[in-house]
Enzyme design. Structure first.
Site, PDB file in Angstrom:
ATOM      1  N   GLY A 210      42.659 -11.864  40.137  1.00 14.89           N
ATOM      2  CA  GLY A 210      42.681 -11.847  38.686  1.00 14.89           C
ATOM      3  C   GLY A 210      43.969 -11.248  38.160  1.00 14.89           C
ATOM      4  CB  THR A 211      46.122  -8.487  39.401  1.00  8.91           C
ATOM      5  OG1 THR A 211      45.161  -7.458  39.214  1.00  8.91           O
ATOM      6  CG2 THR A 211      47.512  -7.940  39.112  1.00  8.91           C
TER       7      THR A 211
ATOM      8  CD  GLN B 217      34.809  -5.652  33.726  1.00  6.85           C
ATOM      9  OE1 GLN B 217      33.588  -5.640  33.867  1.00  6.85           O
ATOM     10  NE2 GLN B 217      35.629  -5.219  34.673  1.00  6.85           N
TER      11      GLN B 217
ATOM     12  CB  SER C  27      38.938 -11.031  38.764  1.00  4.51           C
ATOM     13  OG  SER C  27      39.099 -10.613  40.093  1.00  4.51           O
ATOM     14  CB  ALA C  28      35.888 -14.611  42.204  1.00  6.81           C
ATOM     15  CG  HIS C  29      36.523  -8.536  42.546  1.00 12.83           C
ATOM     16  ND1 HIS C  29      37.778  -8.996  42.257  1.00 12.83           N
ATOM     17  CD2 HIS C  29      36.455  -7.285  42.054  1.00 12.83           C
ATOM     18  CE1 HIS C  29      38.452  -8.060  41.620  1.00 12.83           C
ATOM     19  NE2 HIS C  29      37.665  -7.012  41.471  1.00 12.83           N
TER      20      HIS C  29
ATOM     21  CB  CYS D 231      40.443  15.822  36.708  1.00 15.92           C
ATOM     22  SG  CYS D 231      39.073  15.596  35.583  1.00 15.92           S
TER      23      CYS D 231
END
Length: 479
Positions: free
Chosen positions: A69-70, A177, A194-196, A322
Site C-alpha cells: 500500500g505504501t 482502512q 493495502s491487502a493486509h 513514549c
C-alpha cells in the site's frame, strides 16, 4: 490471546488462505509468457484484477497491483503530480494523512513543489469548506484519506470529491482502512489500498487511476501492470488478496458484523471513561470506522501500558511518543490537539467475541492504576475534578506573568512533566501560575491537553524563561 490491532494488520481471512494455497500450484509462472503455465498464471491474474475491481467499483483496466500500500501511495502521488506539472505544483493534503502519503509529499516539496496542509478539528475531521477555500488555479492534486488509521474518523470524501471535480483537480484517496467495510463513495480520481488491512496477505497493494485522470508514472519504465508497478507480480498473494476482498463484499453478513463491532466499540467508548479516571476518548463519535476506538490516559507511560496489557493477554497499539523511537507525539494526535500520553488504539478484527471486550474492560482499570502508582501519581491527581469550562488559550505568551511555582522537568520524558504539573498546581492559589520547564516535545501537546481536561488555563510558552535545552510552559490555576 485477544488480538485488538486489526488497523495495523488484520488476521488472514480464511478465503485468502485457501486461495493462496491453491494458487501456489498454478500461479508461479510468468504471466507474460505464451506457453501453458504462463497462460494459467495470466488467467489467475486477470481474474483477480476483475474481482478486486468489482469490489472497489472501478474498471479492471483502471487497477494495478503493487508490492504494498505504501508503494501504491508513492506511485499514485508522484504520477498524478508529474502529469499535472503544467497545471501547477500545489499539493493539498490533510494534517492526518498516513505517513506513506506524507513521505510522498516531502519528496514533492524537495523537488521544488509546494504543499498546503489542511487542518482538522478536535475529532480529526477535515471540513469540506476548508478544502474549497484552499483550491487554487495552481492546485495539482488533493490527497485525503477515507478514514484515519489512528482514531478511525471518516473524512467527507464524497463532498470533497465533488468540489475537486468541479475545480478540475484530481483527488487521491487513501482507502487502506475503510475498504474492508465498503466502497469509497464519490467521484474520486485515484485510490490506494493495502491487502493486509482487510485480511489479505501482506505484500499486495492496489492503485486505481480512473479513466480520464492524467497520470505519468515516474521511475524506470516497466512493461508490467500498465507500466505503473515494476517487477514480477506475486500472483498467489494477489489472488488471495482479491479473493478475500471479494468474499467480504459478497458476504451478506458484513453489514451485520460491522454493526456488531460498532456496538462493542460504543461500549468501550462509554465504559472506559467511567472505569478509568482522567481518560480522553478521541476521534469522531459518529463519523468513524465501526471497529476502531482510541483513548488516552493521563499520567501514564504509553510503552509501559502497552507492555502490561500485552502481559494481560491483549494486543493493542499506541500513538504515544513514549512508544516511538523518535520520542515525538503522533502527528495525528498533534494535529487534533488531544492528549498523546498513555494512548491506546483498539481495533477489533472480524469475529471479535463480546466476552473478550468485557474482559478488556475488566483488566484495563487495574493496569492503568498500577502504572500510575509506579510513576508516583498522587491519588488526588488521578481523580477527575468537577467539570469546568476550560479557558481558551492565550493568543500570545504573557512575559510579565508572576513567577508562581517553577517545575524543572528537563531531561524527563512523558508523562513525568504532566505528573509534576499536576502535583504543583495545588501549591498555588487560584489565579496563580505554574511554569513547567521541559525538553520533551510531547509536553508541547500534552500540557495544553491536560489544561483542557482539568479545567485549567494554558497561558502559553514564555520564550524568555525557556531553558537552553527546552521550553517553558505556563499554566494558570482556575479550579
Amino acid at each position: 490471546m485477544p488480538y485488538f490491532d486489526a488497523a495495523s494488520a488484520a488476521p488472514l481471512h480464511p478465503v485468502a488462505r485457501e486461495a493462496l494455497l491453491a494458487s501456489l500450484d498454478e500461479g508461479w509462472a510468468d504471466p507474460a509468457r505464451l506457453y501453458r503455465e504462463g497462460r494459467r498464471a495470466r488467467l489467475l491474474l486477470d481474474a483477480a484484477r476483475e474481482a478486486a475491481a468489482e469490489a472497489i467499483g472501478c474498471r479492471p483496466d483502471e487497477l494495478v497491483f503493487t508490492p504494498s500500500g505504501t508503494r501504491a501511495a508513492h506511485t499514485g502521488v508522484s504520477g498524478a503530480l508529474a502529469a499535472r506539472r503544467r497545471a501547477g505544483r500545489l499539493l493539498l493534503h490533510s494534517a492526518v494523512e498516513h505517513s506513506s502519503v506524507l513521505h510522498a509529499v516531502e519528496a514533492h516539496t524537495a523537488a521544488g513543489g509546494t504543499r498546503r496542509e489542511l487542518t482538522v478539528d478536535r475529532t480529526g475531521r477535515v471540513a469540506a469548506e476548508d478544502v474549497a477555500g484552499a483550491l487554487t488555479p495552481d492546485t495539482a492534486l488533493v490527497a485525503l484519506q477515507s478514514a484515519n488509521h489512528e482514531v478511525g474518523t471518516e473524512q467527507p470524501v464524497e463532498e470533497v470529491a465533488a468540489l475537486c471535480q468541479e475545480a478540475g483537480v484530481p483527488l487521491l484517496v487513501d482507502a487502506a482502512q475503510s475498504l474492508a467495510w465498503g466502497k469509497v463513495p464519490g467521484a474520486w480520481s485515484l485510490l490506494t489500498a493495502s491487502a493486509h488491512k482487510w485480511g489479505g496477505p501482506p505484500g499486495v497493494g492496489l492503485l486505481v487511476v480512473r479513466k480520464g485522470t492524467r497520470f505519468a508514472p515516474q521511475g524506470p519504465a516497466d512493461e508490467r501492470e500498465s507500466g505503473r508497478s515494476a517487477g514480477f507480480e506475486n500472483i498467489p498473494a494477489i489472488v488471495a488478496a482479491a479473493a478475500s476482498l471479494r468474499a467480504l463484499r459478497a458476504d451478506a453478513g458484513t453489514d451485520t458484523e460491522a454493526a456488531r463491532l460498532r456496538r462493542l466499540v460504543d461500549r468501550i467508548r462509554t465504559r472506559v471513561p467511567e472505569l478509568v479516571p482522567d481518560v480522553e476518548v478521541v476521534g469522531d463519535p459518529v463519523h468513524r470506522l465501526p471497529h476502531l476506538v482510541t483513548f488516552s490516559c493521563l499520567y501514564v507511560d504509553g510503552e509501559t501500558l502497552l507492555h502490561e496489557l500485552d502481559r494481560a493477554g491483549f494486543s493493542v497499539s499506541s500513538g504515544s511518543s513514549c512508544t516511538s523511537s523518535t520520542l515525538t507525539p503522533s502527528h495525528v494526535l498533534r494535529a487534533m490537539g488531544v492528549l498523546s500520553e498513555g494512548n491506546v488504539r483498539v481495533s477489533l478484527p472480524y469475529g471479535t467475541a463480546e466476552a473478550e471486550v468485557e474482559r478488556f474492560l475488566e483488566v484495563l482499570p487495574g493496569v492503568v492504576r498500577s502504572v500510575r502508582e509506579r510513576l508516583g501519581v498522587p491519588a488526588a491527581a488521578a481523580e477527575s475534578p468537577e467539570p469546568a469550562e476550560p479557558a481558551a488559550p492565550a493568543e500570545s505568551p504573557r512575559p510579565t506573568e508572576p513567577p508562581g511555582v517553577v517545575v524543572d522537568s528537563l531531561g524527563k520524558r512523558c508523562p513525568i512533566p504532566v505528573i509534576e504539573l499536576a502535583k504543583a498546581i495545588d501549591q498555588v492559589p487560584t489565579g496563580g501560575t505554574v511554569t513547567v520547564l521541559s525538553d520533551d516535545e510531547a509536553a508541547r501537546q500534552d500540557i495544553p491537553a491536560w489544561c483542557t481536561m482539568r479545567g485549567q488555563e494554558y497561558v502559553g510558552e514564555v520564550a524568555e524563561r525557556a531553558a537552553e535545552r527546552g521550553a517553558a510552559y505556563v499554566v494558570r490555576r482556575r479550579v
